[in-house]
Design a protein around this motif. Sequence first.
Motif, short mmCIF file in Angstrom:
data_model
loop_
_atom_site.label_atom_id
_atom_site.label_comp_id
_atom_site.label_asym_id
_atom_site.label_seq_id
_atom_site.Cartn_x
_atom_site.Cartn_y
_atom_site.Cartn_z
N UNK A 227 0.84 -1.17 -0.01
CA UNK A 227 -0.04 0.23 -0.28
C UNK A 227 1.09 1.16 0.11
N UNK A 229 2.17 5.14 0.18
CA UNK A 229 2.44 6.25 -0.45
C UNK A 229 2.77 7.04 -0.05
N UNK A 230 2.88 7.70 0.77
CA UNK A 230 3.05 8.96 1.66
C UNK A 230 4.94 8.80 0.95
N UNK A 233 5.72 9.55 -2.37
CA UNK A 233 4.78 10.61 -2.70
C UNK A 233 6.13 11.68 -2.39
N UNK A 248 -0.09 2.38 -5.76
CA UNK A 248 -1.21 3.51 -5.18
C UNK A 248 -0.85 5.05 -5.72
N UNK A 251 -2.54 4.27 -9.29
CA UNK A 251 -4.19 4.39 -8.69
C UNK A 251 -4.52 5.88 -8.72
N UNK A 252 -3.76 6.17 -7.64
CA UNK A 252 -4.05 7.75 -7.42
C UNK A 252 -4.37 8.82 -8.39
N UNK A 264 -9.53 4.23 -13.20
CA UNK A 264 -8.53 4.09 -12.18
C UNK A 264 -9.25 3.14 -10.71
N UNK A 268 -7.77 -0.41 -9.10
CA UNK A 268 -7.91 -0.41 -7.19
C UNK A 268 -8.58 -1.57 -7.45
N UNK A 272 -6.32 -4.75 -5.47
CA UNK A 272 -7.01 -5.10 -4.46
C UNK A 272 -6.75 -6.87 -3.91
#
Lengths: 293, 292
Positions: A227, A229-230, A233, A248, A251-252, A264, A268, A272
């Motif tokens: 997962x 992401x942060x 980024x 992630x 998708x974003x 999108x 996702x 999943x």
Amino acid sequence: MRKESFWTKTKLFLIFAGPSMLAFTCFVIFPFIYGIYLTLTSWDGISKTKEFVGLANYITTFQDEAFWTSILLTFKYVVCVVILVNVIAFLLAILLTSGIKGQNFLRAGFFTPNLIGGIVLGFIWTFIFGRVLPNLSFLESIPIFQKSWLSDPNMAFWALVLVATWQQSGYMLLIYIAGIVGVPKDYIEAASIDGANAKQITWYIRLPLMMQSFVICLFLTLTSAFKVYDLNLSLTEGGPYGTTKMASMTIFDTAFTAHQYGLGQAQAIVFFVIMLVVAVIQVFAGKSKEVEA
Amino acid sequence: MSEKKQEKAVRVGGSKRTAAEITKSVLAFLLFIVYMIPFLLVVVNSFKRKISIVKTPLQVLDEEGLQFVNYSNAYVDMDFLQAFANSLIVTGCSVALLIVLSSMCAYILVRKNYLACKISFLLLISYMVVPFQVIMIPLLSIYGSTFNMLNSRLTLIVMNFGFGTCFAMFLCHGFIKTGVPLALEEAAIIDGCGPIQTFFKIVLPLLKPILSTVAILQVLGLWNDYLLPSLVLVRPKLHTLPIAIRTFVGTFSSDYGNMMAALVMTVVPVIIVYIALQKYIIGGVVAGAVKS
């Protein structure tokens, strides 16, 4: 006890479970179902009408090379992070249960990066990779330190792996320590009385009894790495040139940057399902090796 | 308790200080320093001028002494107090809701075998394998485009509650099942307590250990959460710390001094709380992981 009437039951359920179930239905169940509907439309997130397109979004997803590149990259990331985090955390856990001085202090210290979110950690390391490492003169002769890791596609990936490992090993360390400490002393005593040597005790007593710790740690590192992401980024923003864009972020961007909500969401859902399959296999494989103490 | 005893046993077993022991200690502390270097570098550089950060990031002190101006700049530019307050409000309210309402939910799901309870339990635990990415897009479509509920801390708080309640309920569920004796509740009912009174007067106080675990895990997760808050709280006045710091770095990316100061200000409150509550936090993290 007297029998409860239907109304008593309903009232009790609504008072106690009502708030939780209402919030859960509004923010999880309903969006989940609505999301499946969205994948069948070509909605852009703005227009009033949602055109029904059938399975077109799924077909596009399966043919989308950029999406599968990001899934493969995520897989590579997951494998590297899971192995590195668990090996390092396990070795550290052995070191910190061997009776050295200050082990409680060290345990707390190694956990510190987990108190801080991926965004802030990413920025801290942007500075380390961008400003500090290129400035170390004694590293200049080593090729991999000659330019900033974040400007090289291959090294940027390893930068992500390095930071994730640095962060999560402190967390898994705690779980492994609990596992090591939790092996009952009398089992080990009994084995050594029966003539088992140190290696045999580790292999046949300690490790099997610690299996639960391994299952938990693998599950936690696996799902969190999938997962990610942060960190992605703030450390690389998917760059350089989109080469470190994980699932992630893809998708974003498909939904919120390219305004293809339907596509999108289809990505996702595919993501999943892939994650679910991997996690289920991992848990079942681990559980089958678990031993009750 | 037994954990502590065994820990002591481990320590007693290895009490002979040999060369190997010392090597191990030295190795562990060296590793620890390596782990801490990124933090140290950021702290050190937050007190330097931009030019000396860029030229000599490893130098401890700026030639012109400590520079506090980075802090005052960052404090103003990222609207630190506002972001801090936002983080505090969102995290605090979400966790309060989670603790009270999730434990109530767990209680009824353990004690009553209504069909609704069984279905609720299955639904809640199956969410634990669903990544947020699957909910994100439809969530925003519904509450952003259709109901226009974004840009409100309250929306974020109830969303945090909706997402967090599964795991919180799950932890409480296990605890009530094994740790809360039914006889106590029966006694209370015989004494004339209604179900709500029984829960708040008898059961809730017994749940303290597991609720502190829930609170610790949720505070850690929500305080640092970025993705959902960044989607819900778009207006700068509502930004929480992780969003504020990202906006700040995005705007002043070349100004390293200010960036370092902003990072330190974001991290320090967390570290202070950690030092004060370290024992509970570590215990809570382990308990939460092992029970899942």
